[in-house]
Design a protein around this motif. Structure first.
Motif, PDB file in Angstrom:
ATOM      1  N   SER A 159       0.839  -1.202   0.000  1.00 14.19           N
ATOM      2  CA  SER A 159       0.000   0.000   0.000  1.00 14.19           C
ATOM      3  C   SER A 159       0.874   1.251   0.000  1.00 14.19           C
ATOM      4  CB  SER A 159      -0.895   0.008   1.231  1.00 14.19           C
ATOM      5  OG  SER A 159      -0.144   0.320   2.388  1.00 14.19           O
ATOM      6  N   ARG A 160       0.269   2.363  -0.332  1.00 20.26           N
ATOM      7  CA  ARG A 160       1.021   3.626  -0.347  1.00 20.26           C
ATOM      8  C   ARG A 160       1.498   3.983   1.063  1.00 20.26           C
ATOM      9  NH1 ARG A 160      -1.284   8.141  -1.768  1.00 20.26           N
ATOM     10  NH2 ARG A 160       0.069   8.959  -3.399  1.00 20.26           N
ATOM     11  N   HIS A 161       0.676   3.698   2.055  1.00 18.40           N
ATOM     12  CA  HIS A 161       1.114   3.994   3.422  1.00 18.40           C
ATOM     13  C   HIS A 161       2.295   3.116   3.826  1.00 18.40           C
ATOM     14  CE1 HIS A 161       1.170   3.407   7.833  1.00 18.40           C
ATOM     15  NE2 HIS A 161       1.113   4.708   7.811  1.00 18.40           N
ATOM     16  N   VAL A 164       5.372   4.433   2.430  1.00 20.08           N
ATOM     17  CA  VAL A 164       5.885   5.596   3.169  1.00 20.08           C
ATOM     18  C   VAL A 164       6.593   5.154   4.449  1.00 20.08           C
ATOM     19  CG1 VAL A 164       5.216   7.700   4.405  1.00 20.08           C
ATOM     20  CG2 VAL A 164       4.211   7.186   2.168  1.00 20.08           C
ATOM     21  N   PHE A 165       5.988   4.209   5.167  1.00 19.55           N
ATOM     22  CA  PHE A 165       6.663   3.647   6.351  1.00 19.55           C
ATOM     23  C   PHE A 165       8.071   3.191   5.983  1.00 19.55           C
ATOM     24  CE2 PHE A 165       6.994  -1.051   7.466  1.00 19.55           C
ATOM     25  CZ  PHE A 165       7.910  -0.905   8.493  1.00 19.55           C
ATOM     26  N   TRP A 202       6.639   0.445  14.699  1.00 17.58           N
ATOM     27  CA  TRP A 202       5.725  -0.163  13.730  1.00 17.58           C
ATOM     28  C   TRP A 202       5.482  -1.650  13.968  1.00 17.58           C
ATOM     29  CZ3 TRP A 202       2.914   2.971  10.934  1.00 17.58           C
ATOM     30  CH2 TRP A 202       3.415   4.226  10.567  1.00 17.58           C
ATOM     31  N   LEU A 285       0.085  -2.528  12.286  1.00 21.78           N
ATOM     32  CA  LEU A 285       0.079  -1.103  11.937  1.00 21.78           C
ATOM     33  C   LEU A 285       0.421  -0.828  10.477  1.00 21.78           C
ATOM     34  CD1 LEU A 285       1.706   0.440  15.159  1.00 21.78           C
ATOM     35  CD2 LEU A 285      -0.597   0.919  14.294  1.00 21.78           C
ATOM     36  N   PRO A 288      -2.513  -3.482   7.556  1.00 24.90           N
ATOM     37  CA  PRO A 288      -3.743  -3.470   8.365  1.00 24.90           C
ATOM     38  C   PRO A 288      -4.828  -4.371   7.790  1.00 24.90           C
ATOM     39  CG  PRO A 288      -3.641  -1.509   6.995  1.00 24.90           C
ATOM     40  CD  PRO A 288      -2.337  -2.241   6.795  1.00 24.90           C
ATOM     41  N   GLU A 290      -7.818  -3.921   7.016  1.00 23.17           N
ATOM     42  CA  GLU A 290      -8.707  -3.404   5.960  1.00 23.17           C
ATOM     43  C   GLU A 290      -8.147  -3.658   4.561  1.00 23.17           C
ATOM     44  OE1 GLU A 290      -7.498  -1.564   8.535  1.00 23.17           O
ATOM     45  OE2 GLU A 290      -6.890   0.445   7.884  1.00 23.17           O
ATOM     46  N   ASP A 291      -6.837  -3.696   4.418  1.00 23.43           N
ATOM     47  CA  ASP A 291      -6.278  -4.028   3.107  1.00 23.43           C
ATOM     48  C   ASP A 291      -6.552  -5.500   2.763  1.00 23.43           C
ATOM     49  OD1 ASP A 291      -5.305  -1.462   2.604  1.00 23.43           O
ATOM     50  OD2 ASP A 291      -3.373  -1.869   3.543  1.00 23.43           O
TER      51      ASP A 291
ATOM     52  N   GLY B 201       5.021   8.635   7.754  1.00 25.10           N
ATOM     53  CA  GLY B 201       4.178   7.446   7.923  1.00 25.10           C
ATOM     54  C   GLY B 201       3.256   7.553   9.115  1.00 25.10           C
ATOM     55  N   PHE B 204      -0.134  11.058   8.988  1.00 28.99           N
ATOM     56  CA  PHE B 204      -1.436  10.869   8.337  1.00 28.99           C
ATOM     57  C   PHE B 204      -1.816   9.398   8.458  1.00 28.99           C
ATOM     58  CE2 PHE B 204       0.228  14.741   6.501  1.00 28.99           C
ATOM     59  CZ  PHE B 204      -0.883  15.578   6.458  1.00 28.99           C
ATOM     60  N   SER B 205      -3.067   9.111   8.218  1.00 25.31           N
ATOM     61  CA  SER B 205      -3.542   7.741   8.429  1.00 25.31           C
ATOM     62  C   SER B 205      -3.299   6.863   7.210  1.00 25.31           C
ATOM     63  CB  SER B 205      -5.033   7.756   8.746  1.00 25.31           C
ATOM     64  OG  SER B 205      -5.774   7.929   7.557  1.00 25.31           O
ATOM     65  N   ARG B 206      -3.475   5.574   7.421  1.00 26.23           N
ATOM     66  CA  ARG B 206      -3.383   4.625   6.312  1.00 26.23           C
ATOM     67  C   ARG B 206      -4.450   4.934   5.270  1.00 26.23           C
ATOM     68  NH1 ARG B 206      -2.824   0.299  11.041  1.00 26.23           N
ATOM     69  NH2 ARG B 206      -4.954   1.014  11.271  1.00 26.23           N
ATOM     70  N   THR B 207      -5.640   5.301   5.752  1.00 27.41           N
ATOM     71  CA  THR B 207      -6.724   5.593   4.810  1.00 27.41           C
ATOM     72  C   THR B 207      -6.424   6.859   4.013  1.00 27.41           C
ATOM     73  OG1 THR B 207      -8.230   4.596   6.393  1.00 27.41           O
ATOM     74  CG2 THR B 207      -9.227   5.856   4.605  1.00 27.41           C
ATOM     75  N   TYR B 209      -3.568   7.833   2.965  1.00 27.30           N
ATOM     76  CA  TYR B 209      -2.688   7.450   1.857  1.00 27.30           C
ATOM     77  C   TYR B 209      -3.415   6.558   0.852  1.00 27.30           C
ATOM     78  CZ  TYR B 209       1.440   9.484   4.086  1.00 27.30           C
ATOM     79  OH  TYR B 209       2.361  10.351   4.624  1.00 27.30           O
ATOM     80  N   ARG B 210      -4.273   5.667   1.383  1.00 25.76           N
ATOM     81  CA  ARG B 210      -4.990   4.774   0.475  1.00 25.76           C
ATOM     82  C   ARG B 210      -5.874   5.584  -0.473  1.00 25.76           C
ATOM     83  NH1 ARG B 210      -7.772   2.199   3.987  1.00 25.76           N
ATOM     84  NH2 ARG B 210      -6.092   0.780   4.556  1.00 25.76           N
ATOM     85  N   ARG B 212      -5.314   8.520  -1.420  1.00 23.43           N
ATOM     86  CA  ARG B 212      -4.472   9.440  -2.192  1.00 23.43           C
ATOM     87  C   ARG B 212      -4.769  10.907  -1.886  1.00 23.43           C
ATOM     88  NH1 ARG B 212      -2.320   6.946  -6.739  1.00 23.43           N
ATOM     89  NH2 ARG B 212      -2.481   8.846  -7.981  1.00 23.43           N
ATOM     90  N   ASP B 214      -2.932  12.921  -0.322  1.00 18.94           N
ATOM     91  CA  ASP B 214      -1.743  13.752  -0.547  1.00 18.94           C
ATOM     92  C   ASP B 214      -1.845  14.430  -1.911  1.00 18.94           C
ATOM     93  OD1 ASP B 214      -1.606  10.923  -1.159  1.00 18.94           O
ATOM     94  OD2 ASP B 214       0.431  11.204  -1.869  1.00 18.94           O
ATOM     95  N   ILE B 215      -2.442  13.709  -2.852  1.00 25.79           N
ATOM     96  CA  ILE B 215      -2.616  14.242  -4.203  1.00 25.79           C
ATOM     97  C   ILE B 215      -4.008  14.879  -4.343  1.00 25.79           C
ATOM     98  CG2 ILE B 215      -2.740  13.616  -6.651  1.00 25.79           C
ATOM     99  CD1 ILE B 215      -0.709  11.340  -5.991  1.00 25.79           C
ATOM    100  N   SER B 222       2.558  14.043  -6.642  1.00 30.30           N
ATOM    101  CA  SER B 222       2.875  12.618  -6.482  1.00 30.30           C
ATOM    102  C   SER B 222       3.202  12.381  -5.019  1.00 30.30           C
ATOM    103  CB  SER B 222       4.079  12.235  -7.346  1.00 30.30           C
ATOM    104  OG  SER B 222       5.243  12.885  -6.855  1.00 30.30           O
ATOM    105  N   LEU B 223       3.341  11.123  -4.666  1.00 24.44           N
ATOM    106  CA  LEU B 223       3.700  10.788  -3.292  1.00 24.44           C
ATOM    107  C   LEU B 223       5.073  11.376  -2.945  1.00 24.44           C
ATOM    108  CD1 LEU B 223       2.973   9.280  -0.721  1.00 24.44           C
ATOM    109  CD2 LEU B 223       3.808   7.169  -1.770  1.00 24.44           C
ATOM    110  N   LEU B 227       6.187  13.930   0.004  1.00 20.93           N
ATOM    111  CA  LEU B 227       7.202  13.641   1.023  1.00 20.93           C
ATOM    112  C   LEU B 227       8.235  14.770   1.096  1.00 20.93           C
ATOM    113  CD1 LEU B 227       7.751   9.801   0.469  1.00 20.93           C
ATOM    114  CD2 LEU B 227       6.458  10.917   2.306  1.00 20.93           C
TER     115      LEU B 227
END
Lengths: 338, 338
Positions: A159-161, A164-165, A202, A285, A288, A290-291, B201, B204-207, B209-210, B212, B214-215, B222-223, B227
């Motif tokens: 995932s994008r998150h 980033v991690f 993490w 973390l 997750p 949900e993915d 990381g 912001f939350s995983r959601t 980033y999911r 997007r 940021d964009i 872009s990601l 960053l």
């Protein structure tokens, strides 16, 4: 005396366009392949782990029972045993080691399984974390060959998150000047320790730390004792370029990055016809639940079964919590009997 | 031309045992103190932020309306405006800057409020993140003085997990040899960029980033653009020792580290008699709602109202998501009218 074998792959053209010359796949097997060659299980390694670090889930009486199954643990490229920055001769060594994808890894594992043993069907592919990513890849790349998959605490696409991690992990490691752009003669130990500390937040859950399981559960004397003893101890013995090579593999994991699927993630998930048991860690973390839910919803024969654990990503390994090992083992037993 | 004032504190003996000599508290006020001195609000700053970076929640027609209230924004020690490693003369400068707690910060803010203006009651103390930690501290240290508190996306005590997250941030920053143990002449920019990536990381939350955001939400291309543009841009202009000083403050935050409470966290929470509205971010990764739940359960007049946002910790600031700003602002309006 090495406790593993090497499969010589020759020159392997990678998805990234580079060629891994004289590629070597290190592996270890547990148990015996039966005459009908239908008792094989593939169990790939996780980020930084080697085959011995997969053994907590293998044993007599366990689901992965060497008395019943032929269990093959292929070492991921970059882990220091299979072709890696640390063991590849110049000019493709160290910082020049090419990007290897999860798809590349699994394509080479496929060659090992088919060319060396003539195995046509796999009873199960199973793995934790990046091992789960390879497991999903097996399901999507070789659906006709894989009867069951059990990826746990991992995803079919990073995932994008999660990406980033990993950027944070990478930045901490490479911030050490001793890294020298990968051309160090001595390991950048300050960077390795820094990445270990980044990872620490993490790898286990907030509840794990709140309930002081580093002390009460794992027996460390204090939080600092845990950060040094467990986390720095985990990464310090590893090679920095190897860790970065596997990190690249992780960041680029995507079962749909395959000409067959052309980047269509849902199509790739839909092609996984194996019976799938997908087990995210309930409190993971970075992989997750949900993915995993999304993935299972797009797979034709998949069940979602979160690991009810407060051990975060480490609910899945490497065998640190006996209750989680039991949960996973029992789930695998039922899956293998289905 | 500075847009803020300085309150001279003289020599301040700190909880850590050190003395902050010639301590300076930088602050800015918005609006006017009325004749009865009962319209004051204190709104402390967050990690690395300065008073101007609090202004997104202040304005005509908003809850923090300078036409109605006298809003005081004290800058946290270490933030570069109040006494900090970067502006304190030798021998207490740079790596020798003493550890300053949240309690120390609030004790100095108390002096500013009472000695300079003779204010005896505060209508509200409010803050985001470390600003929320100072808000809790106000409630516990000066319960007779504070009518209402509204800490959002913060905690009354830094959790062990949050501490570990900060260990990663610190390790990334200090892995850069240019840091030189704090005695650099030029900023360790590689370390600052590394810590920014580690932070990315978590912030912001995983959601987020999911989906997007940021964009799609913040307009980055872009990601990687995000960053660099948002995260590296946030920390790169700051001083490394200042960031580490505030990180120390954060890691040691604990309202019960006060002789009155002797480390009894529940007793300290129980002493917060102010009407409290506690607003964690629903998807905050390091100040999670469950910690706020625990706090609210032990406070005599507190309400828990999670911010229903997928912006993670940044649901609370610094004003990046208009919907969250609206949610917080409306909650504060109702609280101020109660």
């Amino acid at each position: 005396m090495a406790d593993y074998d090497i499969f010589e792959l020759g020159n392997v053209v990678l998805q990234s366009g580079a060629t891994l010359r004289g590629a070597k796949l290190a592996y270890k097997t547990y148990g015996r392949l039966n005459a009908s060659k239908d008792n094989a299980i593939v169990y790939p390694t996780w980020y930084s782990g080697q085959h011995t670090e997969n053994e907590w889930l293998i044993g007599p009486g366990m689901a992965l029972d060497p008395e019943k199954y032929f269990i093959l643990v292929p070492n991921m490229f970059g882990n220091g045993l299979s072709s890696s920055p640390s063991n590849t001769p110049p000019p493709w060594d160290r910082a020049r080691f090419p990007g290897v994808t999860v798809h590349d890894n699994v394509a080479c594992q496929y060659r090992l399984v088919t060319e060396k043993w003539g195995i046509e069907r796999l009873r199960l592919v199973v793995g934790w974390s990046m091992g789960a990513q390879q497991t999903f890849e097996w399901g999507a790349a070789y659906p006709q060959m894989v009867e069951r998959i059990a990826p746990f605490c991992g995803s079919a696409r990073t995932s994008r998150h999660n990406f980033v991690f990993l950027e944070g992990v990478k930045a901490a490691l490479t911030a050490d000047d001793a890294f020298q752009g990968g051309w160090y003669e001595r390991q950048p130990t300050k960077g390795l320790r820094a990445m270990a500390r980044v990872y620490a937040g993490w790898g286990f859950s907030r509840t794990f730390y709140r309930e002081r399981l580093d002390i009460e559960g794992m027996g460390f004397a204090s939080l600092e004792d845990f950060l040094v003893g467990f986390w720095e101890g985990l990464f310090l013995p590893r090679d920095a370029n190897n860790l970065l090579a596997m990190l690249w593999t992780w960041q680029h994991a995507d079962i749909s990055a395959n000409p067959r699927y052309g980047g269509n993630f849902e199509m790739a998930l839909g092609a996984i016809t194996a019976r799938a048991l997908v087990m995210p860690g309930q409190t993971d973390l970075y992989f997750p639940p949900e993915d995993s839910e999304y993935e299972v919803a797009h797979m034709p024969d998949a069940e979602l079964r979160p690991i009810p654990s407060i051990w975060g990503h480490c609910a899945g390994g490497p065998g640190v919590n006996p209750a989680d090992v039991k949960f996973i083992d029992e789930a695998l037993k039922a899956l293998l009997q289905s």
